[in-house]
Enzyme design. Structure first.
Site, PDB file in Angstrom:
ATOM      1  N   GLU A  30      12.792 -18.749   3.073  1.00 26.67           N
ATOM      2  CA  GLU A  30      13.726 -18.938   4.186  1.00 26.67           C
ATOM      3  C   GLU A  30      14.057 -20.414   4.359  1.00 26.67           C
ATOM      4  OE1 GLU A  30      12.694 -15.282   7.225  1.00 26.67           O
ATOM      5  OE2 GLU A  30      11.861 -17.259   7.629  1.00 26.67           O
ATOM      6  N   SER A  80      15.191  -7.631   9.131  1.00 28.55           N
ATOM      7  CA  SER A  80      14.364  -8.580   8.397  1.00 28.55           C
ATOM      8  C   SER A  80      12.884  -8.319   8.652  1.00 28.55           C
ATOM      9  CB  SER A  80      14.738  -9.990   8.847  1.00 28.55           C
ATOM     10  OG  SER A  80      13.983 -10.918   8.139  1.00 28.55           O
ATOM     11  N   SER A  81      12.124  -8.286   7.561  1.00 30.61           N
ATOM     12  CA  SER A  81      10.673  -8.094   7.723  1.00 30.61           C
ATOM     13  C   SER A  81      10.105  -9.413   8.231  1.00 30.61           C
ATOM     14  CB  SER A  81      10.035  -7.761   6.379  1.00 30.61           C
ATOM     15  OG  SER A  81      10.796  -6.799   5.720  1.00 30.61           O
ATOM     16  N   ASN A  99      19.469 -11.175   8.151  1.00 32.40           N
ATOM     17  CA  ASN A  99      19.222  -9.772   7.815  1.00 32.40           C
ATOM     18  C   ASN A  99      19.017  -8.990   9.107  1.00 32.40           C
ATOM     19  OD1 ASN A  99      18.348  -7.359   6.849  1.00 32.40           O
ATOM     20  ND2 ASN A  99      16.598  -8.145   5.707  1.00 32.40           N
ATOM     21  N   SER A 113      15.498 -13.821   2.247  1.00 28.76           N
ATOM     22  CA  SER A 113      15.652 -12.849   3.327  1.00 28.76           C
ATOM     23  C   SER A 113      17.000 -12.140   3.192  1.00 28.76           C
ATOM     24  CB  SER A 113      15.564 -13.586   4.654  1.00 28.76           C
ATOM     25  OG  SER A 113      15.748 -12.669   5.676  1.00 28.76           O
ATOM     26  N   GLY A 114      16.968 -10.811   3.246  1.00 28.61           N
ATOM     27  CA  GLY A 114      18.199 -10.024   3.166  1.00 28.61           C
ATOM     28  C   GLY A 114      18.606  -9.704   1.743  1.00 28.61           C
ATOM     29  N   GLY A 128      11.007 -13.100   2.517  1.00 26.32           N
ATOM     30  CA  GLY A 128      11.637 -13.922   1.484  1.00 26.32           C
ATOM     31  C   GLY A 128      11.653 -15.389   1.846  1.00 26.32           C
ATOM     32  N   THR A 149      12.713  -5.102   0.908  1.00 23.20           N
ATOM     33  CA  THR A 149      12.118  -3.937   1.581  1.00 23.20           C
ATOM     34  C   THR A 149      12.762  -2.653   1.054  1.00 23.20           C
ATOM     35  OG1 THR A 149      11.797  -5.326   3.479  1.00 23.20           O
ATOM     36  CG2 THR A 149      11.591  -2.972   3.835  1.00 23.20           C
TER      37      THR A 149
HETATM   38  N1  LIG Z   1      19.669  -0.966  -2.748  1.00 23.19           N
HETATM   39  C1  LIG Z   1      20.337  -1.087  -1.611  1.00 23.19           C
HETATM   40  N2  LIG Z   1      21.321  -0.242  -1.329  1.00 23.19           N
HETATM   41  C2  LIG Z   1      22.019  -0.342  -0.192  1.00 23.19           C
HETATM   42  N3  LIG Z   1      21.800  -1.295   0.743  1.00 23.19           N
HETATM   43  C3  LIG Z   1      20.817  -2.174   0.523  1.00 23.19           C
HETATM   44  C4  LIG Z   1      20.028  -2.109  -0.654  1.00 23.19           C
HETATM   45  N4  LIG Z   1      19.144  -3.099  -0.598  1.00 23.19           N
HETATM   46  C5  LIG Z   1      19.366  -3.749   0.570  1.00 23.19           C
HETATM   47  N5  LIG Z   1      20.352  -3.180   1.244  1.00 23.19           N
HETATM   48  C6  LIG Z   1      20.915  -3.614   2.559  1.00 23.19           C
HETATM   49  O1  LIG Z   1      20.514  -4.907   2.807  1.00 23.19           O
HETATM   50  C7  LIG Z   1      19.753  -4.994   4.004  1.00 23.19           C
HETATM   51  C8  LIG Z   1      18.626  -5.993   3.836  1.00 23.19           C
HETATM   52  O2  LIG Z   1      17.697  -5.510   2.924  1.00 23.19           O
HETATM   53  P1  LIG Z   1      16.129  -5.722   3.103  1.00 23.19           P
HETATM   54  O3  LIG Z   1      15.735  -5.476   4.488  1.00 23.19           O
HETATM   55  O4  LIG Z   1      15.489  -4.938   2.059  1.00 23.19           O
HETATM   56  O5  LIG Z   1      16.017  -7.227   2.783  1.00 23.19           O
HETATM   57  P2  LIG Z   1      14.675  -8.052   2.579  1.00 23.19           P
HETATM   58  O6  LIG Z   1      14.790  -8.702   1.278  1.00 23.19           O
HETATM   59  O7  LIG Z   1      13.525  -7.179   2.830  1.00 23.19           O
HETATM   60  O8  LIG Z   1      14.819  -9.126   3.690  1.00 23.19           O
HETATM   61  P3  LIG Z   1      13.652  -9.796   4.544  1.00 23.19           P
HETATM   62  O9  LIG Z   1      13.010 -10.803   3.687  1.00 23.19           O
HETATM   63  O10 LIG Z   1      14.403 -10.420   5.645  1.00 23.19           O
HETATM   64  O11 LIG Z   1      12.780  -8.727   4.968  1.00 23.19           O
HETATM   65  C9  LIG Z   1      19.247  -3.604   4.254  1.00 23.19           C
HETATM   66  O12 LIG Z   1      19.049  -3.379   5.616  1.00 23.19           O
HETATM   67  C10 LIG Z   1      20.363  -2.768   3.678  1.00 23.19           C
HETATM   68  O13 LIG Z   1      21.368  -2.638   4.639  1.00 23.19           O
HETATM   69 MG   LIG Z   2      12.166  -7.034   4.223  1.00 20.87          MG
END
Ligand SMILES: Nc1ncnc2c1ncn2[C@@H]1O[C@H](COP(=O)(O)OP(=O)(O)OP(=O)(O)O)[C@@H](O)[C@H]1O
Ligand SMILES: [Mg+2]
Length: 1080
Positions: free
Chosen positions: A389, A160-161, A157, A107-108, A387, A112
């Protein structure tokens, strides 16, 4: 010329972990850190992309970058998520292979965001056009909608999705997007009613309260204050960097683009509001007579408002919160609910309302983005699942989520290995088996149909009798005790009996990504996912189209006594379907890594990354990739890259690329064990071999650069030299020409001078000679003439007497004079005295004679002429003569008067009866009668008067009447004044003291001025007693008008008014007569 680049160019660390040397976990993490510190967040393991969350926006996702990576080879440029997206899209479009992009990580870690980057890249590079753009927009805009309802802030996050998402994007044969299908996996609905500390509910609740218009808030019967709602946690209601109000506007816009109708959006918001209201319903116990506690709603206001929002009858819902009807074998039994059960029912309703709303949203989006065409589609699937967790307190949701990740890891291992194997087979390379950790055993622990954890949970849930979370744990303890990845305090495995990190109500699973401790509390309930039928029926009765749709099982006509499938079962089923689906597609992996736990940029925590590297099996991934061959490259780019290392392949290799590479490798003496030739690629076993090639290439490039530099510098100098030389020649040529020209001109002018002197000298010499000759000739002639004369005289002297010459002379003169006179007689001119002709003089010596004869002849002729005159004619001529004496050369008018005869009586006064009376008055003979103008002193104008002259008087009479106006005796006239010009003005000046002078002088004007004055002068001359009349000719004279003397001044004026003379009074003392010059 296109410049071929490679991922090996300008590498920071190594761009592909397969090339890491030496390979160890430390070097792996060091490499990641090194790259991360240089903003290189992407690194490859073969075709797998490792992405490290930068936690800040980097300038590497611009349209320019999209263009840079478009249609490029995967290893051509530095690692980037766009390279992976391009590779997937190109093979989908060109090789007709369905693709899936599997994004994993905790996660994070940025899954996404990565999925959105992939989608936006594909949208940017695929076809364009109105329809296609609409589809693209809808696909992209589905993200904000799903994120608003399915994402929440967690401790890990901020976005977080809380659901799993798999999106199939469908393309036509050209690669244009047609539409898509979204599948969602298990929304973490428990969050709706309760959030762990430091976390929030789903974004939509906060977005609605802060972003909706006042009107909407009012319509939804809400208040903006978050603290008013029990379901919303207060401690982190606002999140740094998250603008809920702006996101709400984005959401509405996205919903509009995706195709939600206004009333649909309203219904969705009503449901969200209803969930909030639902959370505020509170219960209190009320004791009944049978001793059982019954629940009652504390304050019905929220219930009322919620019912109004959903169109549910309040009493029906109220009852549903108080009773539970169980139907068994056609019997209905109603039991009352205690307060705890009522809260359970309320929360169950809220969770169900929300999760069903979420599923409805996905279905609704799918309807909009569904591909219209029925043709076969190519598909690109993007999987963005929650992700892995590990929380402090892990429950059923984490178990499910981690199970899903476990499955994904398995498919990753399987597909990676399979892909690797397939490539070796395809290329005809021998395959050696590799040891790696296969997590199939963990998957089996969870999903095995007989003794898997999920199967046992289902069994517990369906089992009659008392079922609790503890009984479920007992069951696990019995059945899974021996499993090497299962740990529980009370299991038969004595190993854990003393493990105090393992509480009694928990079990622990050694996931591929680490050990996770699960608290069993709530497992059974959550798996059952029970919603009392009374509630679903109450919802079904709602007068709200959306609610009715969401609770179909509430339809009394379709009462189904069978228990609905458990959540675990459903999830296992859908994950199974997903895995099967993924296996049919060509996988592309993005493995996301979270660099720190602080959500901060620039921080790279080695331990955290190390942990992820370990559980993601990245090291194994590298090992698997390197087990066979670390590096592979198609022959063409390989030859292109290293051809400069061998003379035979440089600069061009004409044969097939493979042979070129073979020649290259032989020439470079690379150990044959270090590489193998595949069908289309060369496989290099050890990264060291590659690096040595790279090292040699670098050296060679430097040498080549030096060579190019050398040649270029030589060329440049030579070109410059040639240019200078050419310039010098041109300048010299021009200068020489100029110098020669100057010299030539100098010589030429010197020559001319010398020449002229020579010629002058020659000419003078010649002239002298000629003159001398001439003088000689003349002298000779003179001498000859004298000599001849002497000779002649000497000869003729004897014939003449001494004075014969004089006689001859006289005779000749006589003869000449005789001839002259006789000739003159015959050529005398006419007798007219004015004939000026006279024959010309024949001889010079007769000049005086000739002139004298002419004078005599003229005098004689005049005398003859005069002798013919009568008395009158003589008088006329005398008058004319006198006029001539008076005026000739004195007055300009004179010349015009010469030819006019002096008539005297112009008025014929004696004959004209008109002047009878006047004639009678006149006693003497009239010498002159004429009409004159008497000039008026006042204005210079003339008045016509008859002017009469007798021997004694001058009379002025009225022209019309003939009445005498003035009669002046001639002796009274003292003088007459006239001008020198051609006018007819004259002033008769009277002697002072005479009677006539009383009235003053007369200023008159006449056309016959000359005649008048002449006659006046003649009369004066003839009259013995009269003094001689003075005639004063001057351009300025004084005239005595009565008392005043007025000056009359004559000036020459420009001819105007028909050449007439004009007289103007200039002032009291001056009359100005302007005489036109042409009048002369
Ligand atoms: N390529 C990137 N460039 C800039 N910031 C990023 C990038 N990827 C992620 N982030 C930052 O990290 C945060 C978390 O990313 P994201 O929501 O994609 O995580 P995730 O893997 O989908 O987590 P989860 O499993 O909780 O959904 C985003 O809100 C953003 O602020
Ligand atoms: Mg996500």
């Amino acid at each position: 010329m296109e410049v071929k680049t490679s991922l090996l160019d300008n590498m920071i660390g190594v761009g592909d972990m397969v090339l890491l040397e030496p390979l160890s976990e430390d070097s792996f993490i060091d490499n990641l850190r090194k790259r991360f510190d240089h903003n290189e967040i992407y690194t490859y393991i073969g075709s797998v992309v490792i992405s490290i969350n930068p936690y800040r926006s980097l300038p590497i996702f611009t349209p320019d970058k999209v263009e840079e990576y478009r249609n490029r080879n995967f290893y051509e440029l530095s690692p980037h998520i766009y390279a992976l997206a391009d590779e997937a899209y190109s093979s989908l479009r060109d090789q007709d292979k369905d693709q899936c992009i599997l994004i994993t990580g905790e996660s994070g870690a940025g899954k996404t965001e990565a999925s959105k980057l992939v989608m936006s890249y594909v949208a940017a590079v695929c076809g364009k056009g109105q329809e296609v753009n609409k589809v693209k927009e809808q696909l992209l805009q589905s993200n904000p909608v799903l994120e608003a309802f399915g994402n929440a802030k967690t401790v890990r996050n901020d976005n977080s999705s809380r659901f799993g998402k798999y999106m199939d994007i469908e393309f036509d044969f050209k690669g244009d997007p047609l539409g898509g299908v979204i599948s969602n996996y298990l929304l973490e609905k428990s969050r709706v009613v309760k959030q762990p500390r430091g976390e929030r509910n789903f974004h939509i609740f906060y977005q609605l309260l802060s972003g909706a218009s006042d009107d909407t808030i009012k319509k939804l019967k809400l208040e903006r204050d978050v603290s008013k709602y029990n379901y919303l946690s207060l401690d982190s209601a606002t999140v740094n960097g998250l603008d809920d109000a702006a996101n709400f506007r984005t959401l509405r816009n996205a919903m509009q683009i995706v195709g939600f109708m206004e009333d649909e959006m309203q219904s969705v918001l009503e449901l969200v509001a209803a969930v909030l209201k639902l959370g505020n319903i509170e219960f209190k116990p009320e004791s009944r007579c049978n001793g059982i506690d019954e629940s009652r709603i504390k304050d019905k206001n929220d219930l009322k408002e919620m019912c109004e929002l959903l169109g549910v009858e309040q009493s029906v819902l109220e009852r549903a919160f108080s009773f539970r009807t169980v139907e068994a074998k056609m019997e209905k039994v109603s039991t009352t609910l205690n307060v705890a059960q009522a809260y359970y029912a309320r929360d169950a309703l809220a969770k169900n309302l929300y999760s069903r709303l979420f599923s409805w949203l996905v279905t609704r989006i799918n309807e909009s983005i569904k591909a219209q065409a029925k043709t076969r589609h190519k598909v690109m699937g993007v999987l963005d699942i929650y992700g892995f967790e590990i929380f402090e307190d892990n429950s059923f949701e984490q178990f499910i989520i981690n199970y899903c990740n476990e499955k994904l890891q398995q498919i990753f291992i399987e597909l990676t290995l399979r892909e690797e194997q397939e490539e070796y087979v395809r290329e005809g390379i021998e395959w050696t088996n590799i040891e790696y950790f296969n997590n199939a055993i963990i998957c089996d622990l969870i999903e095995n149909n007989q003794n898997g954890i999920l199967a046992m949970l289902d069994e517990e849930c369906l089992r009659p009798g008392t079922v609790t979370d503890e009984t479920f744990l007992d069951k696990l303890n019995t059945i899974c005790a021996e499993h090497q990845h299962f740990e529980s305090r009370l299991s038969k495995n004595s190993k854990f009996l003393t493990d105090h990190s393992l509480p009694h109500n928990c079990f622990r699973i050694q996931h591929y990504a680490g050990k996770v401790l699960y608290r069993v509390e709530g497992f059974v309930d959550k798996n059952n996912d029970l919603l009392y039928r009374d509630l679903s029926q109450a919802m079904y009765k709602a007068n709200h189209s959306l609610i009715k749709q969401l609770f179909p099982e509430g339809n009394p006509a379709k009462v189904n006594l069978k228990r609905p499938p458990t959540a675990g079962f459903q999830f296992k089923h859908s994950v199974g379907t997903l895995m099967r689906n993924l296996q049919t597609k060509n996988p592309n992996y993005i493995r996301c890594i979270k660099p720190n736990d602080k959500k901060a940029s620039h921080i790279f925590t080695d331990s955290l990354v190390g942990h992820q590297v370990r559980y993601l099996g990245l090291m194994e991934n590298v090992r698997v990739r390197r087990a066979g061959y670390a590096f592979r490259q198609p022959y063409e780019p390989c030859l292109e890259r290293y051809k400069m290392l061998c003379k035979r392949t440089w600069p061009h290799w004409r044969g097939p690329a493979r042979e070129g590479v073979e020649v290259l490798m032989t020439d470079l003496q690379v150990n044959p064990e270090e590489f193998s030739y595949g069908r289309s690629k060369i496989f290099i076993r050890n990264p060291r071999t590659l690096f040595s090639l790279e090292e040699r290439r670098k050296q060679c490039l430097e040498d080549l650069a030096t060579l190019i530099q050398k040649i270029y510098r030589g060329w440049k100098c030579r070109t410059r030299f040639l240019l200078l030389k050419q310039s010098q020649i041109t300048v010299a040529a021009w200068y020489r020409r100029y110098a020669q020209q100057k010299k030539y001109k100098r010589i030429k002018s010197a020559t001319t001078v010398v020449q002229s002197y020579t010629r002058g000298w020659q000419a003078r010499k010649l002239l002298r000679e000629l003159k001398h000759q001439k003088r000689c000739k003349e002298a000779a002639t003179t001498i000859a003439a004298y000599w001849h004369g002497t000779q002649v005289r000497r000869e003729y002297r004897k014939f003449f007497r001494a004075n014969a010459g004089k006689k001859i002379y006289d005779f000749i003169i006589q003869r000449i004079i005789q001839k002259y006179l006789l000739g003159l007689r015959s050529s005398t001119p006419s007798m007219s005295p004015i004939d000026g002709s006279w024959p010309s003089r024949p001889h010079l010596f007769l000049d005086q004679t000739h002139t004298e004869l002419r004078r005599i002849f003229h005098l004689w002729r005049c005398k003859k002429y005069r002798s013919q005159f009568t008395e009158e004619r003589r008088a006329v001529y005398e008058e004319k003569l006198e006029a001539s004496e008076l005026f000739k050369d004195k007055k300009s008018l004179y010349a015009s008067s010469v030819s006019q005869p002096f008539k005297g009586d112009y008025l014929e006064i004696t004959k004209n009866p008109k002047y009878q009376k006047l004639n009678n008055v006149m006693e003497e003979k009239v010498l002159l009668a004429d009409v004159v103008s008497k000039i008026n002193r006042a204005n210079g104008k003339g008045t016509a008067r008859i002017f009469l002259l007798t021997k004694k008087n001058v009379v002025l009479a009225d022209q019309k009447t003939g009445q005498v106006k003035a009669s002046v005796p001639l002796p009274d006239v003292s003088s007459v004044s006239v001008s020198t010009q051609s006018d007819g003005f004259f002033a008769l000046k009277l002697k002072e003291g005479t009677a006539s002078a009383v009235k003053g002088d007369f200023l008159l004007s006449s056309e016959h001025l000359i005649e008048i004055i002449t006659k006046l002068h003649r009369v004066g001359t003839t009259a013995a007693e009269m003094e001689r009349l003075n005639i004063d000719i001057s351009d300025e004279f004084l005239v005595q008008f009565k008392q005043d003397k007025v000056c009359v001044k004559f000036i020459q004026g420009a001819p105007k008014n028909g050449n007439s003379v004009s007289c103007k009074r200039k002032n009291n003392r001056l009359l100005e007569v302007s005489v036109p010059t042409t009048a002369a």
